[in-house]
Every structure is written in structure tokens, then in C-alpha cells.
Design an enzyme around this catalytic site. Structure first.
Site, PDB file in Angstrom:
ATOM      1  N   ASP A 175       0.783  -1.014   0.119  1.00  0.00           N
ATOM      2  CA  ASP A 175       0.057  -0.025  -0.104  1.00  0.00           C
ATOM      3  C   ASP A 175       0.752   1.048  -0.011  1.00  0.00           C
ATOM      4  OD1 ASP A 175      -1.816   1.297   0.344  1.00  0.00           O
ATOM      5  OD2 ASP A 175      -2.446   0.834   2.116  1.00  0.00           O
ATOM      6  N   LYS A 232      -1.488  -8.023  -5.180  1.00  0.00           N
ATOM      7  CA  LYS A 232      -2.129  -8.754  -3.834  1.00  0.00           C
ATOM      8  C   LYS A 232      -3.297  -7.993  -3.629  1.00  0.00           C
ATOM      9  CE  LYS A 232      -1.326  -8.632   0.726  1.00  0.00           C
ATOM     10  NZ  LYS A 232      -0.074  -7.788   1.801  1.00  0.00           N
ATOM     11  N   ASP A 242      -6.392  -6.979  -2.382  1.00  0.00           N
ATOM     12  CA  ASP A 242      -6.803  -6.682  -1.421  1.00  0.00           C
ATOM     13  C   ASP A 242      -8.362  -6.184  -0.984  1.00  0.00           C
ATOM     14  OD1 ASP A 242      -6.672  -6.567   1.971  1.00  0.00           O
ATOM     15  OD2 ASP A 242      -5.514  -5.171   1.936  1.00  0.00           O
ATOM     16  N   MET A 243      -9.004  -6.167   0.264  1.00  0.00           N
ATOM     17  CA  MET A 243     -10.350  -5.290   0.348  1.00  0.00           C
ATOM     18  C   MET A 243     -10.701  -5.546   1.832  1.00  0.00           C
ATOM     19  SD  MET A 243     -13.838  -7.606  -0.524  1.00  0.00           S
ATOM     20  CE  MET A 243     -15.648  -7.082  -0.253  1.00  0.00           C
ATOM     21  N   ASN A 244     -10.852  -4.097   2.109  1.00  0.00           N
ATOM     22  CA  ASN A 244     -10.416  -4.085   4.130  1.00  0.00           C
ATOM     23  C   ASN A 244     -11.018  -3.815   4.715  1.00  0.00           C
ATOM     24  OD1 ASN A 244      -7.294  -4.617   5.021  1.00  0.00           O
ATOM     25  ND2 ASN A 244      -7.013  -2.983   3.108  1.00  0.00           N
ATOM     26  N   ASP A 246      -3.241 -11.420   8.188  1.00  0.00           N
ATOM     27  CA  ASP A 246      -2.111  -9.887   8.821  1.00  0.00           C
ATOM     28  C   ASP A 246      -1.679 -10.148  10.564  1.00  0.00           C
ATOM     29  OD1 ASP A 246      -2.927  -8.773   6.960  1.00  0.00           O
ATOM     30  OD2 ASP A 246      -4.074  -7.346   8.178  1.00  0.00           O
TER      31      ASP A 246
END
Ligand code: DGJ
Length: 726
Positions: A363, A472, A474-476, A544
Site C-alpha cells: 500500500d 496482491k 486486497d479488500m479491507n 494479518d
């Protein structure tokens, strides 16, 4: 019976499965479908009412004559009608059904009653389609089956409205699985939370219905769409009957595990009926996700191994010929969003000296992304951080002999972003109502075509313009305020389904156009791990939480359902989560049990850390084929109170095996018992080489009967040995 006759009977019994003509057969005399999936047989009959009645899900049955024609049961008094007491392969809600239906619908005239009857079938090799239809309305369900040699059967259903008017589906399940009637079965599921995914829960199945589900728009960390049920006699790692299954869907899913008052044990699964309403116009169909089921007669260990092998062969992109997972470096824990060309290049230089094969920038590289408050949605390279675009960093990484991976979170937008300022209507919302941010971000309504096309375009541009080997994804956060105001109110609940379909479509199109780009599925860790996404991505971010001790339990739960090949495991700095410090050696031994990554801040490492890491990574490369594609034996569970955990992997060709063992805390005067290995050739002789260089030679018999003596002492002790058959 004479001896010779007996041996003839025995012999034909043993040979029969090999001779059984086709994996799927229809026996007209008894109206029975027999599906052979390697060591497993699944059978369904058409009963005298024309209903599909499950007859067997278990070990292989070789004799067609063993199947009597299906007969419905009579019901129980005036309360439980036959529809409830007769097992039904795919029951509509109707005709007195009080157990969980596979379909619930409202027809145009208000009828809310569906009773399916067999219409026709089609067998093509290892696939079967059975068409069933309501007794009076042309609402059809085509039940699709496919058998796989690992004992796995895939079900999915296509529901088609062949009536002349609209139909509203209120529940559309992929299928139902029935166990032999009985009581005292035990259910195993995987639950969790952010930073604590794939925890194992076990409970005795009681009369009633248990729901395991996601209502969050993605697979979820809170529950995973996998289950296992062992018999009332109880299974262990090495023995006993285990039925298991998993839904391949990354949106709202649901599993119901039910024991009826008449001791039927059934698992229904598919699209979550919560907030679900799916109108079908005349001629329209709905295809459900796949629901996979399997069975093992030799405990949880064999169940997992069969499922792992199946996933590697039939689920993961590239199948058995796919490349081993490279050892990657990921910059997230080292630099968080403070990324720039010089800093990342510096990390890349250090990573390259370790033997890292892929450098992944996480990120922070785009838009105004300096904190999690801004920039999501603006997928243009930040010119201050990367004056040469991504190309500068990528060429540095490639010159160091690594390929390059990039983090993206395509489904999200920060309200403080150019994208949101331009398209606030793209964020999921109900007009005039507040939008609930999470991590300062909103979720885009991926069900919209314009959003889907925009996101595809953005990703396509990034990978077309740069030499990117890996994304990668992602979906936060999960979905909230799931409005879709652009479509009619009656259509809005289709958002859940269309969202996931569009995410899949973007990935599929991207992969078709850029076949070399690999993808990791991440949702703040293991929030999107399921067999739907795994058909599209090479690997998943497991959690994580990279604390090695916590990770042992997360990894164990994960391996009950999914292959270690796809399980990303990083070594990171300490103290980390929990404020716990474990030795680097321990962290490596834990992370090497899946696909290895390094997430440390290498700028803080001492020389001895580099030396140890180089040795560990070289060792991992020597054994990774076995770890990623071998057979996994869970020797000692990290859930056991002793704090000793061990896994063993055996290469499919049996030539290599690798053992990983960890001890959480030493109890004075209490040695770790010998580690009894599995899956070896008892006649074979193995050279055992320990990570610390010690070597010994032992027979398979000694290793599997007497065991391997471990020299584990102290807190957070760890050992690993590679066994090569001589
Ligand atoms: C959550 C992921 O799980 C982390 O590994 C990292 O990529 C962050 N998101 C970045 O925001």
C-alpha cells in the site's frame, strides 16, 4: 463356500471398482444414479413420487445390485408429512416440507409451493445433469454433478423460469448433502475475526439447525464456507469417517447443518437467503455457486490430503503443472505507506541477497495515499514518491534478479479521493442516508457495470504499462448500506450476487489478457479464502496476524480446508502482535509450513539475521516442492495443551519428506516425546538431515514406529529435518 470360490469372490470384489464401466451410471431398473468419485460413491434414486432421494454418500460401493429402488417414507403422524421425513436431494419449499429447502420461490400468481419431480437426465463421462421441475409450474432446476478422483463431488444448480410470468426466488441453494441417518455426529467449522482467521470449532450436532454464514459481501474472516462432520464413533487425524464440504463463493454464502427430528443429518449450502430476492423473468436462469463434498474413511488427515490434492489439480490456476510459489518479500510491515523509489530499492537490494524471488510493494504508492485517510480509488502513481513512475523501481527490482508485485485494493474508495469527488454515487449507499466508513473507506458498488468497467480499465492499464508479475488484491472492509439505487427497488438485492460475479469477471478478464500475472487474494488477511476465488488466484494472504505462535493455530485450521500451496506465510519482525518476541529461527520454521514470504524491515536487521535468513530460505527452496505439493500429515496440534506442534509433508513420489516441530514453552524435566512420522515407506531407508546440520539414517519402519527424537528445549524452540529416501 469353498476356498477357491471365496478367493474368486474376494478377487472380483477387489477388482470390481477398477472394472466399473463409467464413473456415473444410471440404473434403469431401480431408477438410481450411481456416481463414483475415486474411493467414494454417491447415489441418488428417483422414488415412486418422482422425487430425487439421496441413497448413499460414503465409501465406494461396487455392486449395482446393492441399490434398491428409492421409496419415500410415510411421515410421522399428522405432523411430519412424507416431504419432511423423506430425504430429498434438492427440495423445494412445498408439499409439507419443514426442513431447510434448497429453493424457495414466489410464483406470479402468489403460489409459494414447489414440489420437484424428475424430468430427464444427461450423463457425459464424469458429469451428470438431472433436470427436475415443479409438479405444475414450469420452474426447472438442473442439478449439475461432477466427480473427481479424490473422492470429491461438485454440485451446482441452474434454476430456470420456464413459466410465462416472473418468479421471485427467495432461496437458491447449490445443493444439499445427506449423511447416514443417526445421532451424535460432530461438526467442525472454521470461524475467526480479523487477525484471527480459520480457528477451529467443534460441537456435537444436536436436533435443530445451525447456521454458518457470511452476510458481509465477501467470504469473511468470521466464518469460512467449509465444514467437516465426523461420525458418532468420532474420527481422529488418522481414523474414522469424515464427511466434508465447501462452497466456492466469495459473496454472501450460507451453510445450514441440520439434524431433523427423524435423525436425518443434512447440510444445505449456497447463496445466503439473508437479504436475498432474485426475480427471474420468463426464460431467465440463476446459476448457483459450486458446492463441493468429499468423504474419508481414514480421518481428518486423509480428508484434508484428498481435498488439497483436488484443489491443486482442479481448482488452482494452472493445476498440477503450475509453478512452485516463489519466495516473496513484501514491504508492508517494513514501510507501511511510506514507500518511495529509493526506499523500496534499498529494501529490494537487501531482499535480493537473501534469495528472494519476488519483491512486492504494498500500500501507499498511488494518489495521495500517505495514510489510510486518503487516496484509495486514485490508481495513478504518486509522482513525488515515484518520479520515474513504477518503471524506475521495477527495473531496479528486475536488475536484482527478482520479479515485481504490486498491492491494489480495487473495490474501495476513500471519501478523500479524486474518484469519490467525481463519483460519490459509485460508493455503496442508500440515497439520503449516512454511509458508514470503515478504515476511512467506503466500498464501491461493484455490481454496477460502469464501476466494473472502470476498475477493469484501471488494472488493465497498470499491468499493461508495467512489468508486473503479481497483484496482491486486497479488500479491507465488508459491505454496509448495500443499496443499488440505480435499479428498481425489487432488483436491488441482486447487488450481493452481481458484486461477486463482477469481481470474478474482472479477475477472469485480467487473467485472460495478461496470462502471466499471478494474483493473491487478501481481505485484511484471510477474509477472502474460498474455492471460488481459488479458481482465480494462485495464493491467499492467510492473516494479518504474523505472530508465529498465533499463526500455528491459524495455519492448522486453514489446512483442514485448503492446500498449503496457496497459504502465504511471512516471517516478520518482533515484537509483533501480542507484543510477543519469538526467535527468528522459530518464525521461519512456522512460516516454512506454507508458501514462504519475508515481511521484515531489513534495514533493521543485523548481519546474523541475514545469515540465518539466507540459510533458511535456501533450506526452504530445497523442500518447498514437498511442502507445497506433498501430502500433509498433522502430527501434533498447536491446540493441544502441551504447546508442542508438528507437521510433516511427504512428496507425492515419496522421495522426500520434511518435518517441522515447535515447542511453545518448556516444562522443566518434561521432554518432548519422539515424533512418530507417517506416510513413509516402512521398507525404505531415509537420510535425515536436521536444519542444524546433524544427520542420521533411519528406516521408514523406525521413523513410523519408534519415531524421531527431537532435541527441543526451551521456550519457542523449533526444529526441522528433511528426509531423503536412499
Ligand atoms: C491489509 C493487508 O492484509 C496487509 O497485508 C496490507 O496489505 C494492508 N492491508 C495494506 O493496507
Amino acid at each position: 463356500m469353498s476356498l477357491s470360490l471365496r478367493s474368486l469372490v474376494l478377487c472380483s470384489a477387489l477388482l470390481a471398482p477398477a472394472f466399473a464401466a463409467d464413473p456415473i451410471r444410471y440404473l434403469p431398473a431401480t431408477k438410481t444414479f450411481v456416481l463414483d468419485a475415486g474411493p467414494v460413491t454417491y447415489a441418488i434414486g428417483v422414488n415412486e413420487k418422482g422425487a430425487l432421494q439421496p441413497l448413499h454418500w460414503g465409501g465406494r460401493l461396487w455392486r449395482d445390485g446393492d441399490f434398491a429402488a428409492a421409496r419415500s417414507s410415510q411421515g410421522w403422524a399428522s405432523f411430519d408429512l412424507s416431504a419432511t421425513t423423506t430425504p430429498n436431494e434438492y427440495p423445494g419449499y412445498g408439499g409439507g416440507l419443514f426442513v431447510e429447502p434448497a429453493v424457495k420461490a414466489t410464483l406470479a400468481d402468489g403460489t409459494r409451493d414447489l414440489v420437484f419431480q424428475y424430468q430427464s437426465h444427461e450423463i457425459k463421462g464424469d458429469t451428470l445433469i438431472i433436470r427436475i421441475k415443479d409438479i405444475s409450474y414450469n420452474l426447472e432446476a438442473a442439478l449439475h454433478y461432477k466427480v473427481y478422483p479424490q473422492g470429491i463431488i461438485r454440485k451446482h444448480t441452474v434454476i430456470t423460469n420456464r413459466t410465462a410470468a416472473a418468479v421471485v426466488l427467495e432461496s437458491a441453494q447449490s445443493g444439499a448433502w445427506h449423511l447416514p441417518a443417526g445421532e451424535g455426529y460432530r461438526l467442525t467449522t472454521l470461524y475467526g475475526r480479523w487477525a484471527g482467521e480459520t480457528q477451529m470449532a467443534q460441537e456435537v450436532i444436536q436436533p435443530g439447525l445451525k447456521v454458518v454464514e457470511s452476510r458481509r459481501g465477501n467470504t469473511s474472516a468470521q466464518a469460512n464456507p467449509w465444514f467437516a462432520i465426523d461420525g458418532p464413533e468420532r474420527a481422529t487425524e488418522t481414523s474414522g469417517r469424515v464427511w466434508f464440504g465447501a462452497i466456492g463463493w466469495s459473496g454472501n454464502w450460507r451453510l445450514t447443518i441440520e439434524q431433523t427430528p427423524h435423525q436425518q443429518v443434512r447440510v444445505t449450502g449456497g447463496l445466503n437467503p439473508f437479504d436475498f430476492s432474485h426475480g427471474l423473468k420468463p426464460g431467465e436462469s440463476l446459476e448457483t455457486p459450486s458446492f463441493y463434498g468429499g468423504y474419508s474413511e481414514h480421518g481428518f488427515g486423509e480428508a484434508s490430503r484428498a481435498f488439497h490434492r483436488f484443489q491443486r489439480e482442479f481448482i488452482l490456476p494452472g493445476g498440477l503443472t503450475s509453478k512452485p510459489r516463489p519466495v516473496l518479500y513484501n514491504s508492508w510491515e517494513a514501510t507501511e505507506m511510506h514507500v518511495d523509489e529509493a526506499g523500496q530499492t534499498e529494501l529490494a537490494k537487501k531482499a535480493a541477497t537473501l534469495g528472494i524471488e519476488r519483491f512486492v510493494m504494498d500500500d501507499g504508492w498511488f494518489g495521495a495515499r500517505n495514510t489510510d485517510k486518503a487516496g484509495l480509488g486514485d490508481w495513478t502513481v504518486n509522482p513525488q514518491k515515484f518520479p520515474n513512475g513504477l518503471k524506475g523501481l521495477i527495473s531496479n527490482v528486475k536488475a536484482l534478479g527478482m520479479d515485481f508485485g504490486l498491492w491494489v485494493e480495487p473495490e474501495m474508495v476513500n471519501p478523500d479521493s479524486e474518484l469519490y469527488r467525481k463519483h460519490p454515487e459509485w460508493a455503496m449507499h442508500f440515497p439520503g442516508r449516512p454511509r458508514s466508513p470503515a478504515r476511512n473507506q467506503l466500498i464501491l458498488n461493484m455490481a454496477r457495470d460502469d464501476v466494473k468497467e472502470y476498475i477493469f480499465g484501471v488494472l488493465d492499464k497498470i499491468v499493461s504499462e508495467n512489468e508486473i508479475a503479481f497483484l496482491k488484491w486486497d479488500m479491507n472492509r465488508n459491505a454496509s448500506e448495500p443499496g443499488w439505487p440505480e435499479v428498481a427497488p425489487a432488483e436491488q438485492k441482486k447487488m450481493w450476487l452481481q458484486y461477486t460475479r463482477n469481481v470474478y469477471e474482472i479477475i477472469d478478464r485480467l487473467r485472460a489478457k495478461h496470462p502471466k500475472v499471478e494474483i493473491e487474494s487478501c481481505s485484511g488477511g484471510g477474509g477472502r479464502i474460498d474455492l471460488g476465488i481459488l479458481t482465480r488466484v494462485e495464493q491467499v494472504w492467510t492473516s494479518d496476524n504474523t505472530d508465529a505462535l498465533d499463526r500455528l493455530k491459524i495455519q492448522e485450521g486453514y489446512t483442514y480446508a485448503y492446500t498449503p500451496k496457496a497459504m502465504m506465510a511471512w516471517v516478520t519482525d518482533v515484537p509483533n502482535f501480542n507484543g510477543r518476541s519469538t526467535p527468528l529461527n522459530f518464525r521461519f520454521v512456522v512460516a516454512m509450513q506454507g508458501s514462504l514470504g519475508i515481511g521484515n524491515n531489513l534495514n533493521k536487521w543485523k548481519d546474523e539475521d541475514f545469515t540465518l535468513a539466507r540459510k533458511m530460505i535456501a533450506y526452504y527452496k530445497q523442500v518447498r516442492g514437498t511442502v507445497q505439493t506433498g501430502k500433509l500429515y498433522r502430527l501434533a496440534s498447536p491446540r493441544a495443551p502441551e504447546g508442542f506442534a508438528a507437521t510433516q509433508y511427504v512428496a507425492e513420489d515419496g522421495r522426500q519428506s520434511v518435518v517441522f516441530a515447535t515447542l511453545h514453552s518448556q516444562q522443566y524435566g518434561r521432554p518432548v516425546p519422539p515424533l512418530v512420522l507417517r506416510g513413509l515407506d516402512e521398507q525404505g531407508v531415509y537420510k535425515v538431515t536436521w536444519l542444524d546440520g546433524r544427520a542420521q539414517t533411519l528406516s521408514g519402519a523406525a521413523l513410523m514406529r519408534r519415531g524421531l527424537t527431537l532435541d527441543l528445549k526451551g521456550d519457542y524452540a523449533a526444529a526441522s529435518a528433511v528426509l531423503e529416501r536412499q
